[in-house]
Design a protein around this motif. Structure first.
Motif, PDB file in Angstrom:
ATOM      1  N   SER A 139       0.830  -1.214   0.000  1.00 43.67           N
ATOM      2  CA  SER A 139       0.000   0.000   0.000  1.00 43.67           C
ATOM      3  C   SER A 139       0.861   1.259   0.000  1.00 43.67           C
ATOM      4  O   SER A 139       0.535   2.251  -0.661  1.00 43.67           O
ATOM      5  N   LEU A 140       1.958   1.219   0.718  1.00 46.17           N
ATOM      6  CA  LEU A 140       2.872   2.360   0.719  1.00 46.17           C
ATOM      7  C   LEU A 140       3.554   2.525  -0.637  1.00 46.17           C
ATOM      8  O   LEU A 140       3.802   3.646  -1.083  1.00 46.17           O
ATOM      9  N   ASP A 141       3.853   1.408  -1.305  1.00 44.33           N
ATOM     10  CA  ASP A 141       4.386   1.483  -2.672  1.00 44.33           C
ATOM     11  C   ASP A 141       3.363   2.115  -3.614  1.00 44.33           C
ATOM     12  O   ASP A 141       3.714   2.904  -4.493  1.00 44.33           O
ATOM     13  N   TYR A 142       2.116   1.753  -3.439  1.00 46.63           N
ATOM     14  CA  TYR A 142       1.046   2.313  -4.261  1.00 46.63           C
ATOM     15  C   TYR A 142       0.921   3.810  -4.016  1.00 46.63           C
ATOM     16  O   TYR A 142       0.772   4.604  -4.957  1.00 46.63           O
ATOM     17  N   LEU A 143       1.023   4.210  -2.762  1.00 49.69           N
ATOM     18  CA  LEU A 143       0.915   5.624  -2.408  1.00 49.69           C
ATOM     19  C   LEU A 143       2.077   6.426  -2.976  1.00 49.69           C
ATOM     20  O   LEU A 143       1.884   7.508  -3.542  1.00 49.69           O
ATOM     21  N   GLU A 144       3.292   5.909  -2.850  1.00 50.28           N
ATOM     22  CA  GLU A 144       4.472   6.687  -3.227  1.00 50.28           C
ATOM     23  C   GLU A 144       4.807   6.587  -4.712  1.00 50.28           C
ATOM     24  O   GLU A 144       5.210   7.576  -5.334  1.00 50.28           O
ATOM     25  N   PHE A 145       4.630   5.400  -5.291  1.00 46.70           N
ATOM     26  CA  PHE A 145       5.091   5.185  -6.663  1.00 46.70           C
ATOM     27  C   PHE A 145       3.980   4.880  -7.658  1.00 46.70           C
ATOM     28  O   PHE A 145       4.246   4.745  -8.849  1.00 46.70           O
ATOM     29  N   GLY A 146       2.750   4.735  -7.177  1.00 45.79           N
ATOM     30  CA  GLY A 146       1.640   4.430  -8.066  1.00 45.79           C
ATOM     31  C   GLY A 146       1.607   2.996  -8.545  1.00 45.79           C
ATOM     32  O   GLY A 146       0.917   2.678  -9.521  1.00 45.79           O
ATOM     33  N   ILE A 147       2.324   2.092  -7.866  1.00 38.98           N
ATOM     34  CA  ILE A 147       2.356   0.685  -8.263  1.00 38.98           C
ATOM     35  C   ILE A 147       1.103  -0.005  -7.729  1.00 38.98           C
ATOM     36  O   ILE A 147       0.879  -0.017  -6.522  1.00 38.98           O
ATOM     37  N   PRO A 148       0.265  -0.584  -8.597  1.00 42.49           N
ATOM     38  CA  PRO A 148      -0.932  -1.279  -8.115  1.00 42.49           C
ATOM     39  C   PRO A 148      -0.586  -2.341  -7.085  1.00 42.49           C
ATOM     40  O   PRO A 148       0.470  -2.983  -7.155  1.00 42.49           O
ATOM     41  N   ILE A 149      -1.459  -2.518  -6.126  1.00 41.24           N
ATOM     42  CA  ILE A 149      -1.200  -3.436  -5.026  1.00 41.24           C
ATOM     43  C   ILE A 149      -1.302  -4.874  -5.512  1.00 41.24           C
ATOM     44  O   ILE A 149      -2.388  -5.365  -5.811  1.00 41.24           O
ATOM     45  N   ASP A 150      -0.179  -5.537  -5.608  1.00 42.56           N
ATOM     46  CA  ASP A 150      -0.117  -6.944  -5.967  1.00 42.56           C
ATOM     47  C   ASP A 150       0.674  -7.650  -4.877  1.00 42.56           C
ATOM     48  O   ASP A 150       1.888  -7.488  -4.771  1.00 42.56           O
ATOM     49  N   THR A 151      -0.011  -8.417  -4.043  1.00 45.17           N
ATOM     50  CA  THR A 151       0.639  -9.045  -2.897  1.00 45.17           C
ATOM     51  C   THR A 151       1.230 -10.419  -3.228  1.00 45.17           C
ATOM     52  O   THR A 151       1.736 -11.100  -2.344  1.00 45.17           O
ATOM     53  N   GLY A 152       1.194 -10.804  -4.494  1.00 42.24           N
ATOM     54  CA  GLY A 152       1.761 -12.090  -4.887  1.00 42.24           C
ATOM     55  C   GLY A 152       3.278 -12.074  -4.905  1.00 42.24           C
ATOM     56  O   GLY A 152       3.910 -11.014  -4.954  1.00 42.24           O
ATOM     57  N   ALA A 153       3.881 -13.270  -4.854  1.00 38.59           N
ATOM     58  CA  ALA A 153       5.347 -13.391  -4.891  1.00 38.59           C
ATOM     59  C   ALA A 153       5.721 -14.845  -5.138  1.00 38.59           C
ATOM     60  O   ALA A 153       4.949 -15.755  -4.814  1.00 38.59           O
TER      61      ALA A 153
END
Length: 391
Positions: free
Chosen positions: A122-136
Motif C-alpha cells: 500500500s505504501l508502494d502504491y501511495l508513493e510510486f503508483g504501483i498497483p497493489i499486488d501481494t503475490g510473490a
C-alpha cells in the motif's frame, strides 16, 4: 524502518473523518491486482452451480487414500481474500518443520504477515503508483518474511477480519481515497518541497489507517517470559526459514533435463521437464519433506466440495453467453503433503494438496490433485535441500 510503532503518529486530518469519507468510495479502481483467492471466492455460488456439481462425473473413481503421507502437518489456515498464498504456504511448511523437530504445535500469526505485506504494498502504491499486488514467488516471499520476521499467534492477531472480502473491500476503499487525495494535492503543490511534505503526511495517514483497522502491528512482544522482535523470534523458533531451498521450474521448451537458472548461498533454481519435476517431488515426499507447489488453478477442473482436481473428472464445460468472459484461472501456491501411486506400474495417481482457503473448502481444507491435472498445470516445485546434495 517505516513500520516502527513510533511512526504511528497522528496525521494532520483526523482518521475518523477520513474513514467516513472513504465509505462512499468503491474499491474498484486499479489499486488491487487479481489474487489467487479472487477467482475462487468471488461469485462462487453462480460459477459453482454452472461449472462444479453439474459437470462433475458422478462415476468418477476418486478416493482419499494415499500410500505416502508426510506426518506432523499443522492446522489449515484461511487467507480469505488477501492474495498472500505464498506466505501462507511458507507458514504451513515452517509450522510443520518445527512440529517434526520439536513435537510442538506452535502456530504463527498469519494476520501479522498479511498485514505487513499489504501495508508494504500500500505504501508502494501511495508513493510510486504501483498497483497493489501481494503475490510473490517462493524466494521473494522468503525475503519478505525474513525482513518482517514472524510472530506467534498467541502474541498478536488483527482486531478485524481484514482478510475477508467485506472488510478487505472497505480497507481498500480507504487506501484508494487516500492515494487519490494525495495525488490531487501533489498536482496543486507550489513546488517539490510542498509535494514532499504532502507525501510524508500521507504516509503517516496510511500508517494510522492500518493501525485503526488492523491494530498496531507489533515490533516487540513477550513470549514465554522473554521479549522478542519478529526477526529474533523467527531466528530462535523457526530457523528452517534460512535453510537452502531448491526449486525446479517447468521449462518453456521441449528439451529434457535440468538447466541452471541461478544459485546462491541458500537458494537454487533450475528449469526442468515435467517428468523430472514429478520425480523430484516424489523423492522429497519420500524423505519426509513437504513440497511447495506453484500451479495454475483452473476451476473448470476443480470440484470444490470434495477437493478433486482432475481433467477426467468433469464433462465438457458449457458456459452460458453472459459468463463466457469470466476468468477461471489464476496462479496459486500450496503444499504437497503426500501422493498415491499404482503399485503395479509405480506411476503417480494423485497428489495430496494442503491449501490455505480454510477447512470448509475441499476435503477439510485439503485437495486431491490427480496427475493429469498436475502435468497440465504445475509450474514449479520447491523444497528444502541439504548443501551436500548435488543438483
Amino acid at each position: 524502518m517505516i513500520f516502527k510503532s513510533a511512526h504511528f503518529a497522528l496525521a494532520a486530518r483526523t482518521l475518523s473523518i477520513f474513514m467516513t469519507l472513504a465509505l462512499f468510495t468503491t474499491a474498484g479502481n486499479a489499486a488491487f491486482a487479481q489474487t489467487c483467492t479472487d477467482l475462487f471466492k468471488q461469485s462462487t455460488s453462480q460459477l459453482d452451480t454452472l461449472n462444479d456439481e453439474p459437470r462433475y462425473k458422478k462415476d468418477f473413481n476418486g478416493h482419499n487414500d494415499y500410500r505416502v503421507l508426510v506426518s506432523d502437518q499443522s492446522h489449515i489456515n484461511d487467507q480469505h481474500c488477501i492474495g498472500v498464498c505464498h506466505a501462507f504456504s511458507w507458514v504451513s511448511n515452517l509450522e510443520r518443520e518445527r512440529k517434526a523437530r520439536t513435537k510442538e504445535n506452535l502456530q504463527l500469526s498469519t494476520d501479522y504477515l498479511a498485514a505487513q505485506i499489504l501495508l508494504y504494498k500500500s505504501l508502494d502504491y501511495l508513493e510510486f503508483g504501483i498497483p497493489i499486488d501481494t503475490g510473490a514467488n517462493i524466494f521473494v516471499s522468503r525475503q519478505m518474511i525474513s525482513y518482517f520476521g514472524l510472530v506467534p499467534k498467541e502474541a498478536w492477531q488483527a482486531k478485524s477480519e481484514f482478510k475477508s472480502n467485506k472488510d478487505q473491500s472497505r480497507l481498500l476503499s480507504f487506501i484508494n481515497l487516500l492515494v487519490e487525495q494525495t495525488n490531487n494535492k501533489k498536482k496543486s503543490a507550489a513546488g517539490y518541497k510542498e509535494a514532499d511534505t504532502i507525501g510524508s503526511v500521507a504516509k503517516l495517514q496510511m500508517l494510522n489507517l492500518f493501525k485503526a483497522y488492523v491494530g498496531q502491528i507489533p515490533t516487540q512482544f513477550y513470549f514465554r517470559g522473554k521479549q522478542f522482535d519478529p526477526v529474533s523470534f523467527q531466528k530462535e523458533f523457526f530457523p528452517e526459514l534460512d535453510k537452502r531451498v531448491f526449486r525446479l521450474a517447468l521449462r518453456n521448451d521441449e528439451k529434457l533435463g535440468r538447466e541452471l537458472e541461478f544459485s546462491n548461498e541458500n537458494s537454487t533454481s533450475v528449469f526442468s521437464d515435467i517428468a523430472d519435476i514429478q520425480k523430484a517431488a516424489r523423492e522429497a515426499l519420500d524423505s519426509g519433506k513437504n513440497v511447495f507447489l506453484s500451479y495454475v488453478h483452473d476451476r473448470n477442473f476443480v470440484h470444490t466440495r470434495t477437493g478433486v482436481m482432475s481433467l477426467s473428472a468433469f464433462e465438457e464445460r458449457l458456459m452460458p453467453p453472459h459468463l463466457k468472459n469470466q476468468n477461471v484461472t489464476v496462479s496459486h501456491a500450496v503444499q504437497i503433503v503426500g501422493y498415491d501411486y499404482d503399485p503395479a506400474t509405480q506411476k503417480i495417481l494423485k497428489w495430496k494438496i494442503k491449501n490455505s482457503w480454510g477447512s470448509a473448502i475441499g476435503d477439510g481444507g485439503y485437495f486431491h490433485m490427480y496427475n493429469d491435472y498436475f502435468k497440465k498445470f504445475a509450474k514449479s516445485i520447491s523444497f528444502f535441500k541439504d548443501d551436500t546434495q548435488d543438483f
